[in-house]
Scaffold this motif. Structure first.
Motif, PDB file in Angstrom:
ATOM      1  N   PRO A 187       0.721  -1.084   0.105  1.00 26.62           N
ATOM      2  CA  PRO A 187       0.163   0.066  -0.042  1.00 26.62           C
ATOM      3  C   PRO A 187       0.885   1.058  -0.024  1.00 26.62           C
ATOM      4  CG  PRO A 187      -0.131  -0.895   2.108  1.00 26.62           C
ATOM      5  CD  PRO A 187       0.757  -1.924   1.260  1.00 26.62           C
ATOM      6  N   ALA A 188       0.645   1.966  -0.905  1.00 23.68           N
ATOM      7  CA  ALA A 188       1.294   3.263  -1.041  1.00 23.68           C
ATOM      8  C   ALA A 188       0.458   4.436  -0.732  1.00 23.68           C
ATOM      9  CB  ALA A 188       1.636   3.679  -2.599  1.00 23.68           C
ATOM     10  N   CYS A 189       0.979   5.686   0.165  1.00 16.91           N
ATOM     11  CA  CYS A 189       0.186   6.567   0.500  1.00 16.91           C
ATOM     12  C   CYS A 189      -0.209   7.406  -0.840  1.00 16.91           C
ATOM     13  CB  CYS A 189       0.735   7.390   1.684  1.00 16.91           C
ATOM     14  SG  CYS A 189       2.230   8.531   1.197  1.00 16.91           S
ATOM     15  N   VAL A 190      -0.923   8.404  -0.528  1.00 13.58           N
ATOM     16  CA  VAL A 190      -1.655   9.221  -1.453  1.00 13.58           C
ATOM     17  C   VAL A 190      -0.531  10.586  -1.599  1.00 13.58           C
ATOM     18  CG1 VAL A 190      -2.967  10.591  -0.087  1.00 13.58           C
ATOM     19  CG2 VAL A 190      -3.866  10.206  -2.541  1.00 13.58           C
ATOM     20  N   SER A 191      -0.566  11.292  -2.874  1.00 15.30           N
ATOM     21  CA  SER A 191       0.535  12.459  -2.995  1.00 15.30           C
ATOM     22  C   SER A 191       0.521  13.416  -2.005  1.00 15.30           C
ATOM     23  CB  SER A 191       0.265  12.896  -4.309  1.00 15.30           C
ATOM     24  OG  SER A 191      -1.191  13.629  -4.481  1.00 15.30           O
ATOM     25  N   VAL A 192      -0.847  13.677  -1.337  1.00 12.65           N
ATOM     26  CA  VAL A 192      -0.741  14.793  -0.428  1.00 12.65           C
ATOM     27  C   VAL A 192      -0.047  14.459   0.930  1.00 12.65           C
ATOM     28  CG1 VAL A 192      -2.569  16.134  -1.254  1.00 12.65           C
ATOM     29  CG2 VAL A 192      -2.996  14.265   0.474  1.00 12.65           C
ATOM     30  N   GLU A 193       0.130  13.080   1.189  1.00  6.56           N
ATOM     31  CA  GLU A 193       0.609  12.747   2.588  1.00  6.56           C
ATOM     32  C   GLU A 193       1.937  12.489   2.303  1.00  6.56           C
ATOM     33  OE1 GLU A 193      -3.239   9.488   3.557  1.00  6.56           O
ATOM     34  OE2 GLU A 193      -1.470   8.911   2.726  1.00  6.56           O
ATOM     35  N   LYS A 194       2.607  12.887   1.331  1.00  5.42           N
ATOM     36  CA  LYS A 194       4.196  12.868   1.285  1.00  5.42           C
ATOM     37  C   LYS A 194       4.761  14.210   0.481  1.00  5.42           C
ATOM     38  CE  LYS A 194       3.886  10.613  -3.110  1.00  5.42           C
ATOM     39  NZ  LYS A 194       3.746   9.205  -3.810  1.00  5.42           N
ATOM     40  N   GLU A 195       6.194  14.471   0.881  1.00  2.00           N
ATOM     41  CA  GLU A 195       6.750  15.749   0.392  1.00  2.00           C
ATOM     42  C   GLU A 195       7.503  15.161  -0.983  1.00  2.00           C
ATOM     43  OE1 GLU A 195       9.647  17.080   3.219  1.00  2.00           O
ATOM     44  OE2 GLU A 195       9.633  19.109   2.067  1.00  2.00           O
ATOM     45  N   GLY A 196       7.714  16.299  -1.788  1.00  2.00           N
ATOM     46  CA  GLY A 196       8.039  15.851  -2.994  1.00  2.00           C
ATOM     47  C   GLY A 196       7.830  16.909  -4.011  1.00  2.00           C
ATOM     48  N   SER A 197       8.305  16.510  -5.277  1.00  2.00           N
ATOM     49  CA  SER A 197       7.959  17.517  -6.281  1.00  2.00           C
ATOM     50  C   SER A 197       7.402  16.994  -7.316  1.00  2.00           C
ATOM     51  CB  SER A 197       9.228  18.246  -6.992  1.00  2.00           C
ATOM     52  OG  SER A 197       9.897  17.168  -7.835  1.00  2.00           O
ATOM     53  N   ILE A 198       6.518  17.683  -8.266  1.00  2.00           N
ATOM     54  CA  ILE A 198       5.834  17.140  -9.431  1.00  2.00           C
ATOM     55  C   ILE A 198       6.200  18.370 -10.172  1.00  2.00           C
ATOM     56  CG2 ILE A 198       3.877  16.048  -8.186  1.00  2.00           C
ATOM     57  CD1 ILE A 198       2.802  19.114 -10.272  1.00  2.00           C
ATOM     58  N   THR A 199       6.432  17.696 -11.720  1.00  2.00           N
ATOM     59  CA  THR A 199       6.636  18.428 -12.559  1.00  2.00           C
ATOM     60  C   THR A 199       5.417  18.737 -13.672  1.00  2.00           C
ATOM     61  OG1 THR A 199       9.019  18.239 -12.712  1.00  2.00           O
ATOM     62  CG2 THR A 199       8.373  19.195 -14.706  1.00  2.00           C
TER      63      THR A 199
END
Ligand code: SF4
Ligand code: SF4
Ligand code: SF4
Lengths: 821, 239
Positions: A405-417
């Protein structure tokens, strides 16, 4: 996007074709609306009248799969009516280049064609036959007057002379009057100071001629002088918020990060690899930016293997896998190999191939032939549960499935392009739920475990044990460490361009990367994104640049080197003066003395290289300038594209499955280089009375991708509860179908039940005497939700066959039947 | 001064972000729906749907149009629903914002009568007779936020502010839209706090776009009822 979202507001004419921006990229309409408010015209071309069409000044329909005919007709119109920007075309594109005598085009084939009976490609070209004539110095011969018989310009004229209104209308089903109105309106942007833009998406890419659809538009944009301009460009609206980022960082098999080439088996050494992929230009006026290739490839290897990489061991080049020459390892090929039991294991990471992949039925069967599969996703989906899906017998399936199970994008820090190439840093919101983890965490742990298993040796263990893997802080994945690694470090004290840099400091930009192992960079294109000045992507400055065209250079960060509009030096004339004085992008403001420029200064966006303009104010040519299209070997934009698999000029071919017996432009029915697979699950049916209607797939605003995040959301399901098929009132009458009733839709590959939407928004196409009906289905559904299990994926119908350059499937044009239940 | 919505349907793309935002802010349950041969869903406003984007296809002179109408309560300046109810505990108007608010006490009203009184056919009742409709997101507004639907709208269709500012915007947009679309008009601008700009005839969008004269509002029959209301209410409460 060569430009970016906000820049759409600067356009004078917006063509939305091959995308449904209002529904699938809703926010873009903020800027489309703004442009229209300032007087821009909105043109929409789509087989179906959509929510985008509802806002357009001009709407026209075309049959799915006929875009090159439509746009080829526009090229002819622009040339016939001299709507092109002659100065721009002659100066910045390869229109003046002289093509060698071996080039030819006959019976729908370019010179150098060879059939490939063994497949999956239908054939291939010997591209050397399309080479330019060179002068004695090795620079392409040119005729800037564009008169030479073999100049690209004259060949272009000849090639599209066949695309007259009548023929185009016959193929596209678009009335001639609509063609004329659109050609006329759009080509008006060829005027100096005017800019037109194109917003396209999967409606153009998902065809056996996908790449050439876009090439045709690129040619139009070059003829009209729209590249590099504010409110211009060629703008791909990406279907997922980070598609641009994942492509930049080598999501695809054939590229390494930053669009470096995946090594081929024949690239036996690092030197051979670099030599093979580093273009050489003999033209002193060509920047030929890719001449820096070795600096980027070596810095990438240094980033992968750290101190273990040195000149003596070719910086670890031999540790990286090489692909067989001529072989292809695309999504199609993976599932084809899986189907043929040539694969044992499979990570389905953030993907749902049981619903998202073309010919989904084949994919589902293929997964049953694996030993194991790991499904990394937010929730269980049709892929993880494929073994208990419709038509499956769990007892006979050996595949062992693991769920991470992976967490959803808002639950982690990082970048999107994003589509506009803006890298945006995102902070963590809530903490991951339950035992779900960020993808980075999962990859890090996986890598650590594999390293541990190989620590005491194993077959070819060097790449694994030597891999630099220090991206954790306090036991967890650290996105900052990865972002810095991608930007790159100086790995020893060095002096470059007169500046001293300390070991361990971040490289300020890719202009400082080196091929001698003194720098590292995980992705040269992102070098400048996380520097000693900080995390550039996390910036939130709201100040616009001097030209006030919405560049917002201090908000987030954009590749390359924060250049918001690429090819921007083509937005000025030879003297560095903008074609458009109002919405200018860059402006040369160097000092002038006796009619000559004596110092360099560009205002506005970060220019594509800060060289002098090609000409001095007195009209004399400079020898220290560079042509603006710096990523091209010869510095000129390519109207003639000799690198493409299917020809240097786009040509209309029918989709693999089509409703017409004849291609009205040439004797070839299908793209002669298309990728077509031939397992027993790959049935195709063209001009087959069993499947008489054109089918296409698309999205709706209310759902996303295969619906994993939206089909479980009750407010969204309330609005779009069921998979539907849209059809014209005429077709519904023909088939006795009532609006809202459930019907069966089938293709040569599969079938599904849909709710019929009978609508005025689809109209039958009149192609000469022939009447062609088209229907469309959204692909957001799957049997897992809603719980009835009746709302299935439209990809059960689509063919796993596609474009020869990209291997993107032809899910936008195929043949189906619709029947009452 | 009362707050006013200006809803410019000519800019609306029918994305329905506003429809979802409304449900989200009020935590309203989704309805079990079916595809009825249209994108429009749920089929009508309801006790748990305060905002609904109506979608209509129409063809005039061979030109196809797809019209979107994000429907909601108009927060009438002199609200017939409030007038009909005559019970401040059930329906009242917030002096500061002009929002017409239905409370749980609407249960004690004659629901059908209230619904009947509304010229825009807005209020809907629950099984127990309680009434509900758009509340202008009064909780948000009184705390300095925009209504949820306005906050979410990216095209500039949904606007919210003081009356003067909104009517000025409406007039300006009307003038601009009329250059291309001659039939454009503002709907009942003087009597409501939710002003729509439409480009076609009202009926092309939906049956209840304008307050059709006579058919609704405080009819004589209702005025009569109003006079006897205190007695009937007392009776109901006893029962
Ligand atoms: S959010 Fe705005 S554009 Fe979208 S449907 Fe609502 S009013 Fe229309
Ligand atoms: S629109 Fe109807 S419900 Fe809303 S305030 Fe007016 S009368 Fe009352
Ligand atoms: S103002 Fe609030 S309650 Fe009314 S429609 Fe908008 S979101 Fe819903």
């Amino acid at each position: 996007m060569t430009n970016h979202w906000i820049d759409i507001k600067n356009s004078d004419c917006i063509l939305i074709m091959g995308s449904n921006a209002a529904e699938n990229h809703p926010i873009s309409f903020k800027y489309v609306t703004e442009a229209m408010e300032k007087g821009a015209t909105l043109i929409n071309v789509d087989p179906r009248f959509t929510r985008t069409s509802s806002k357009a000044d001009i709407y026209a329909s075309l049959r799915s799969g006929s875009d090159i005919a439509f746009l080829g007709g526009m090229i002819k119109y622009i040339l016939d009516n001299k709507r092109y920007s002659e100065e721009y075309v002659a100066l910045y594109t390869n229109a003046p280049f002289i093509v060698g005598k071996k080039y030819g085009f006959k019976n729908g084939l370019f010179s150098g064609y060879e059939k490939m009976p063994e497949g999956p490609s239908l054939g291939k070209y010997d591209k050397s036959q399309w080479a330019f004539d060179m002068d004695k110095n090795g620079v392409p011969k040119m005729d800037r007057k564009l008169k030479h018989k073999r100049s690209v310009f004259q060949l272009l004229k000849k090639h599209y002379s066949r695309y007259d209104f009548k023929t185009v209308s016959m193929i596209t089903g678009t009335p001639e009057a609509d063609l004329k109105r659109i050609y006329d309106t759009y080509s008006a942007t060829g005027e100096r100071g005017k800019a037109g833009t194109i917003m396209y998406a999967m409606g153009w890419t998902q065809h056996t001629t996908g790449t050439q659809n876009i090439r045709t538009m690129a040619i139009i944009q070059l003829l009209l002088g729209n590249m590099g301009m504010a409110g211009g460009g060629v703008n791909a609206l990406r279907g997922e918020s980070n598609v641009q980022g994942s492509t930049d960082h080598c999501l695809l098999w054939h590229i390494w990060p930053g669009y470096l080439k995946t090594a081929r088996a024949s690239n036996t050494s690092l030197a051979a690899y670099n030599e093979k992929w580093t273009p050489v230009s003999k033209d002193p006026l060509s920047a030929n930016w890719w001449q820096n290739y070795p600096k980027y490839s070596v810095s990438m290897l240094k980033s992968f293997f750290g101190e273990k990489a040195n000149a003596a061991n070719e910086f670890g080049y031999q540790w990286l896998p090489k692909v067989d020459d001529g072989a292809v390892y695309s999504w199609f090929d993976i599932f084809d190999a899986m189907y043929k039991e040539k694969m044992k294991g499979f990570f389905a990471w953030g993907m749902n191939p049981a619903c998202s992949g073309a010919n989904a039925g084949k994919n589902r069967t293929a997964m049953g032939k694996l030993d194991w599969m790991v499904n990394v996703n937010l929730f269980d989906n049709e892929t993880g549960s494929f073994w208990k899906g419709p038509g499956m017998n769990p007892a006979s399936i050996k595949t062992e499935v693991f769920m991470l199970p992976a967490c959803v994008s808002v639950e982690k820090e990082g970048s999107i392009t994003n589509s506009g190439r803006w890298m945006q840093w995102r902070y963590q919101g809530p903490k991951p739920l339950g035992n779900s983890r960020p993808d980075g965490d999962i990859i890090l742990a996986l890598g650590e475990k594999i390293k541990e298993l190989y620590r005491d040796g194993g077959v070819f263990h060097e790449p694994i044990v030597n891999l630099k893997w220090d991206y954790e802080t306090g036991g967890a994945y650290d996105p900052h460490k990865v972002a810095k690694e991608i930007n790159g470090y100086f790995v020893k004290d060095v002096t470059i361009k007169g500046k001293n840099f300390k070991k361990g400091t971040l490289v300020p930009s890719f202009a400082f990367l080196q091929a001698d192992g003194s720098t590292s960079s995980g992705n040269w294109l992102y070098c400048n994104s996380y520097t000693e000045k900080g995390n550039m992507a996390a910036r939130r400055g709201q100040k616009d640049a001097v030209n006030n065209i919405g560049l917002y250079p201090e908000f987030a960060w954009c590749w390359p080197v924060n250049r918001r509009i690429i090819y921007n030096r083509a937005s000025v004339d030879a003297k560095g003066v903008p074609w458009d004085r109002k919405d200018w992008v860059v402006y040369f403001k160097g000092e002038e003395k006796d009619g000559k420029y004596v110092s360099r200064k560009w205002l506005g966006d970060v220019p594509d290289g800060g060289w002098y303009p090609l000409q001095n104010p007195d009209g004399s040519w400079r020898d220290d300038a560079k042509h603006p299209f710096i990523m091209r070997k010869h510095g000129h934009a390519q109207i003639f594209g000799p690198g493409r698999a299917d020809g240097p000029f786009p040509e209309h071919y029918e989709p693999l499955e089509c409703p017409v017996e004849k291609n009205y432009l040439n004797p070839q029915m299908v793209n002669p280089t298309a990728a077509v697979y031939s397992s027993d699950a790959d049935a195709h049916a063209t001009c087959d009375p069993r499947f008489p209607y054109v089918g296409t797939t698309y999205r709706v605003s209310e759902h996303w991708q295969t619906g994993l995040m939206t089909r479980t959301q009750s407010w969204l399901m309330e609005m779009q509860p069921q998979v539907f098929v849209e059809m014209s009132e005429e077709l519904a009458r023909l088939k006795g179908i009532q609006n809202g009733e459930r019907v069966n839709v089938s293709s040569a590959r599969g079938q599904l039940e849909c709710s019929a939407i009978v609508t005025k928004r689809f109209k039958p196409f009149k192609m000469g005497d022939l009447v062609v009906h088209q229907v469309g289905i959204p692909w957001h559904y799957g049997w897992r939700w809603p719980s009835t299990g009746k709302e299935e994926s439209a990809n059960l119908l689509t063919p796993a066959a596609g474009d020869p350059n990209t291997r993107i499937p032809e899910t936008k044009a195929f043949m189906v039947n619709v029947t009452k239940l | 001064m009362s707050k006013v919505f200006f809803i410019d349907t000519t800019r609306c793309t029918g994305c329905r972000g506003c429809q979802v935002a409304c449900k989200q802010w009020h935590d309203l349950p989704a309805e079990a729906t079916q595809n009825r041969g249209t994108f429009e869903n749920p089929p009508d406003l309801s006790f748990s749907t305060y905002k609904l984007v109506r979608m209509r296809e129409m063809e005039t002179n061979g030109k196809l149009k797809w019209l979107f109408f994000p429907e909601q309560c108009r927060h009438c300046i002199d609200p017939p629903c409030l007038e009909t109810a005559g019970d401040e505990e059930a329906i009242y108007q917030d002096e500061k914002t002009g929002a017409v608010i239905f409370t749980a006490n609407t249960k004690n009203l004659f629901a059908d009568e209230i619904i009947e009184s509304c010229p825009y056919n807005i209020p809907r009742k629950a099984a127990d007779g309680t009434l509900a409709k758009c509340d202008m997101c009064n909780d948000r507004v009184t705390n300095g936020l925009l209504p949820a639907c306005v906050q979410t709208c990216h095209t500039g269709s949904m606007n919210f502010g003081d009356r003067e500012q909104m009517t000025a915007l409406a007039e300006q947009r009307l003038a601009q839209v009329r250059k291309k679309q001659k039939n454009a008009s503002l709907v009942d601008a003087d009597s409501v706090n939710v002003i729509y700009l439409i480009a076609e005839a009202p009926f092309d969008y939906h049956e209840f776009v304008t307050a059709s004269a006579g058919a609704h509002g405080v009819t004589r029959h209702m005025a009569l009822r109003k006079m006897v209301r205190p007695f009937t209410r007392a009776l109901r409460q006893l029962a």
